[in-house]
Design a protein around this motif. Structure first.
Motif, PDB file in Angstrom:
ATOM      1  N   ILE A   1      -5.815 -13.535  43.152  1.00  0.00           N
ATOM      2  CA  ILE A   1      -6.066 -13.387  44.594  1.00  0.00           C
ATOM      3  C   ILE A   1      -7.004 -12.213  44.885  1.00  0.00           C
ATOM      4  N   PHE A   2      -6.847 -11.130  44.128  1.00  0.00           N
ATOM      5  CA  PHE A   2      -7.652  -9.943  44.418  1.00  0.00           C
ATOM      6  C   PHE A   2      -8.779  -9.756  43.393  1.00  0.00           C
ATOM      7  N   SER A   3      -9.239 -10.881  42.861  1.00  0.00           N
ATOM      8  CA  SER A   3     -10.226 -10.798  41.780  1.00  0.00           C
ATOM      9  C   SER A   3     -11.569 -10.217  42.237  1.00  0.00           C
ATOM     10  N   ASP A   4     -11.833 -10.229  43.557  1.00  0.00           N
ATOM     11  CA  ASP A   4     -13.124  -9.673  43.995  1.00  0.00           C
ATOM     12  C   ASP A   4     -13.057  -8.163  44.244  1.00  0.00           C
ATOM     13  N   MET A   5     -11.929  -7.559  43.939  1.00  0.00           N
ATOM     14  CA  MET A   5     -11.833  -6.098  44.101  1.00  0.00           C
ATOM     15  C   MET A   5     -11.763  -5.447  42.721  1.00  0.00           C
ATOM     16  N   ASN A   6     -11.903  -4.098  42.729  1.00  0.00           N
ATOM     17  CA  ASN A   6     -11.736  -3.316  41.493  1.00  0.00           C
ATOM     18  C   ASN A   6     -10.280  -3.184  41.136  1.00  0.00           C
ATOM     19  N   LEU A   7      -9.575  -4.281  41.012  1.00  0.00           N
ATOM     20  CA  LEU A   7      -8.119  -4.170  40.829  1.00  0.00           C
ATOM     21  C   LEU A   7      -7.777  -3.579  39.463  1.00  0.00           C
ATOM     22  N   GLU A   8      -6.914  -2.568  39.492  1.00  0.00           N
ATOM     23  CA  GLU A   8      -6.472  -1.921  38.260  1.00  0.00           C
ATOM     24  C   GLU A   8      -5.037  -2.390  37.995  1.00  0.00           C
ATOM     25  N   VAL A   9      -4.852  -3.117  36.893  1.00  0.00           N
ATOM     26  CA  VAL A   9      -3.498  -3.586  36.593  1.00  0.00           C
ATOM     27  C   VAL A   9      -2.916  -2.707  35.486  1.00  0.00           C
ATOM     28  N   VAL A  10      -1.803  -2.068  35.788  1.00  0.00           N
ATOM     29  CA  VAL A  10      -1.207  -1.162  34.800  1.00  0.00           C
ATOM     30  C   VAL A  10       0.064  -1.799  34.244  1.00  0.00           C
ATOM     31  N   ASP A  11       0.074  -2.027  32.947  1.00  0.00           N
ATOM     32  CA  ASP A  11       1.269  -2.595  32.329  1.00  0.00           C
ATOM     33  C   ASP A  11       2.245  -1.466  32.011  1.00  0.00           C
ATOM     34  N   ALA A  12       3.296  -1.360  32.824  1.00  0.00           N
ATOM     35  CA  ALA A  12       4.241  -0.255  32.645  1.00  0.00           C
ATOM     36  C   ALA A  12       5.660  -0.764  32.411  1.00  0.00           C
ATOM     37  N   LYS A  13       5.765  -1.983  31.903  1.00  0.00           N
ATOM     38  CA  LYS A  13       7.095  -2.607  31.726  1.00  0.00           C
ATOM     39  C   LYS A  13       8.038  -1.722  30.924  1.00  0.00           C
ATOM     40  N   ASP A  14       7.542  -1.208  29.799  1.00  0.00           N
ATOM     41  CA  ASP A  14       8.428  -0.438  28.923  1.00  0.00           C
ATOM     42  C   ASP A  14       8.908   0.838  29.597  1.00  0.00           C
ATOM     43  N   ARG A  15       8.015   1.449  30.371  1.00  0.00           N
ATOM     44  CA  ARG A  15       8.416   2.696  31.044  1.00  0.00           C
ATOM     45  C   ARG A  15       9.511   2.453  32.064  1.00  0.00           C
ATOM     46  N   PHE A  16       9.408   1.338  32.777  1.00  0.00           N
ATOM     47  CA  PHE A  16      10.445   1.069  33.783  1.00  0.00           C
ATOM     48  C   PHE A  16      11.768   0.719  33.118  1.00  0.00           C
ATOM     49  N   LEU A  17      11.678  -0.069  32.031  1.00  0.00           N
ATOM     50  CA  LEU A  17      12.927  -0.425  31.341  1.00  0.00           C
ATOM     51  C   LEU A  17      13.597   0.818  30.778  1.00  0.00           C
ATOM     52  N   SER A  18      12.792   1.729  30.199  1.00  0.00           N
ATOM     53  CA  SER A  18      13.468   2.923  29.659  1.00  0.00           C
ATOM     54  C   SER A  18      13.965   3.823  30.769  1.00  0.00           C
ATOM     55  N   ALA A  19      13.259   3.855  31.916  1.00  0.00           N
ATOM     56  CA  ALA A  19      13.752   4.678  33.033  1.00  0.00           C
ATOM     57  C   ALA A  19      15.093   4.143  33.549  1.00  0.00           C
ATOM     58  N   LEU A  20      15.297   2.834  33.406  1.00  0.00           N
ATOM     59  CA  LEU A  20      16.525   2.228  33.941  1.00  0.00           C
ATOM     60  C   LEU A  20      17.679   2.194  32.935  1.00  0.00           C
ATOM     61  N   ALA A  21      17.362   2.482  31.680  1.00  0.00           N
ATOM     62  CA  ALA A  21      18.386   2.345  30.634  1.00  0.00           C
ATOM     63  C   ALA A  21      19.597   3.222  30.928  1.00  0.00           C
ATOM     64  N   GLY A  22      20.771   2.639  30.812  1.00  0.00           N
ATOM     65  CA  GLY A  22      22.013   3.390  30.957  1.00  0.00           C
ATOM     66  C   GLY A  22      22.441   3.656  32.399  1.00  0.00           C
ATOM     67  N   ILE A  23      21.657   3.176  33.375  1.00  0.00           N
ATOM     68  CA  ILE A  23      22.011   3.451  34.783  1.00  0.00           C
ATOM     69  C   ILE A  23      22.658   2.220  35.401  1.00  0.00           C
ATOM     70  N   ASP A  24      23.823   2.402  36.029  1.00  0.00           N
ATOM     71  CA  ASP A  24      24.383   1.222  36.691  1.00  0.00           C
ATOM     72  C   ASP A  24      24.638   1.410  38.183  1.00  0.00           C
ATOM     73  N   ASP A  25      24.421   2.586  38.684  1.00  0.00           N
ATOM     74  CA  ASP A  25      24.611   2.810  40.115  1.00  0.00           C
ATOM     75  C   ASP A  25      23.366   2.348  40.897  1.00  0.00           C
ATOM     76  N   PRO A  26      23.561   1.547  41.959  1.00  0.00           N
ATOM     77  CA  PRO A  26      22.417   0.989  42.681  1.00  0.00           C
ATOM     78  C   PRO A  26      21.419   2.025  43.211  1.00  0.00           C
ATOM     79  N   GLU A  27      21.920   3.091  43.808  1.00  0.00           N
ATOM     80  CA  GLU A  27      20.987   4.074  44.368  1.00  0.00           C
ATOM     81  C   GLU A  27      20.281   4.850  43.254  1.00  0.00           C
ATOM     82  N   GLU A  28      20.997   5.068  42.135  1.00  0.00           N
ATOM     83  CA  GLU A  28      20.362   5.720  40.977  1.00  0.00           C
ATOM     84  C   GLU A  28      19.245   4.835  40.419  1.00  0.00           C
ATOM     85  N   LYS A  29      19.492   3.534  40.438  1.00  0.00           N
ATOM     86  CA  LYS A  29      18.453   2.604  39.960  1.00  0.00           C
ATOM     87  C   LYS A  29      17.219   2.682  40.850  1.00  0.00           C
TER      88      LYS A  29
END
Ligand code: XMP
Length: 304
Positions: free
Chosen positions: A69-97
């Motif tokens: 959809i945004f192919s005509d812009m300088n779209l920067e796609v950052v693959d940060a999947k691993d960072r988010f998964l590690s940031a969430l590891a071990g957390i089960d409280d909704p607000e902490e998440k």
């Protein structure tokens, strides 16, 4: 109600006046940030870099569609999947998440902003975001966080006075595709708040599939205000004559005016059965499907 044909040129002129250097916007694919990206692109062209952070918590096919959809812009796609998964590891409280996702988001965004030497930040804040954040109802991670931690010349908020239905009208006038102008609300912390308890890659994959099935079966035909699936725990089931301890998926479909209150939709039994049979057949780790009939209040729309 906003007069769209007056609002658009005025907003573009205002952005031109406000911005005279490299600018960025966090593009999520939601209607608010998409409208802002288009307005800003029309105002300042390639001085704008929209940044799409792939948190790994988005719905099925979402990242690919944003790129198209945004192919005509300088779209920067950052693959940060691993960072988010590690940031969430071990957390089960909704607000902490929410906090973990919000912080990871800010960190990744900050790094990109530095690399691009961005001087201006464009934000898709809308009027109700300000009200809800000020009221302290729930920490919406897309507001409030970014400006304080970063050093921009200024923050530009082109749609800060609009309500959601007005933003959608502007989106239609800007000819954004239907899937964006009419997009259901999707929480900033993404699929992480559709998994009750700790988030793992396996659960994100399962809940993503379940959400895709629910959307396929309900969105076109029933036009819910919001519909989704959440993984709410584990239960015993029988699959292929073997007892299993599988995930429990809850399906939610609500009507609402503004998300502050909501009613569970009365869906036909045959549709609910079809959703159940698809989810349990297509996602092997799921053993049970529930339909949530609770209104808001006393429940919230999301499970977390
Ligand atoms: P609740 O669950 O509070 O949700 O009844 C009301 C609406 O807000 C969305 N929601 C969020 N949106 N960040 C967001 O940007 C969040 O942390 C968040 N939590 C809930 C929810 O999907 C519903 O549309």
């Amino acid at each position: 109600m906003v007069k769209v044909d007056k609002f658009i040129p005025k907003a573009i002129d205002k952005i031109k006046e406000q911005i005279d250097g490299p600018a960025i916007i966090a593009l999520s694919g939601g209607v608010d940030s998409s409208v802002c990206a288009i307005l800003a692109h029309r105002a300042i062209g390639d001085k704008l870099t929209p940044i799409y952070i792939d948190t790994g918590l988005m719905r099925k096919g979402e990242t690919e569609r944003i790129k198209e959809i945004f192919s005509d812009m300088n779209l920067e796609v950052v693959d940060a999947k691993d960072r988010f998964l590690s940031a969430l590891a071990g957390i089960d409280d909704p607000e902490e998440k929410r906090k973990a996702v919000g912080e990871a988001f800010i960190r990744v965004f900050e790094e990109e902003a530095k690399l691009l030497k961005a001087e201006y930040l464009i934000q898709g804040t809308i009027y109700p975001d300000r009200i809800e954040s000020e009221g302290g109802i729930k920490s919406h991670h897309n507001v409030g966080g970014l400006p304080s931690v970063m050093d921009f010349k200024s923050i530009v908020e082109p749609i800060e006075d609009l309500y959601k239905d007005e933003v959608r009208e502007v989106a239609r006038a800007l000819e954004l595709p239907h899937e964006i102008s009419e997009r259901m609300p999707f929480p900033g912390p993404g699929l992480s708040v559709r998994i009750v308890g700790e988030v793992t890659e396996e659960l994100v994959d399962a809940v993503r599939e379940a959400n895709a099935i629910v959307e396929e079966e309900l969105v076109e035909q029933f036009k819910p205000w919001q519909t989704f699936a959440a993984i709410v725990g584990k239960g015993t089931g029988v699959k292929g004559d073997v007892r299993v301890h599988g995930w429990i998926v809850a399906v939610r479909a609500v009507g609402s005016r503004d998300g502050m209150t909501a009613e569970a939709m009365e869906l036909p039994w045959s549709v609910l059965r079809k959703i159940e049979s698809r989810i349990t057949a297509e996602i092997p780790s799921v053993a049970r499907v529930l339909y949530d009939v609770t209104p808001k209040p006393p429940a919230t729309i999301e499970f977390e």
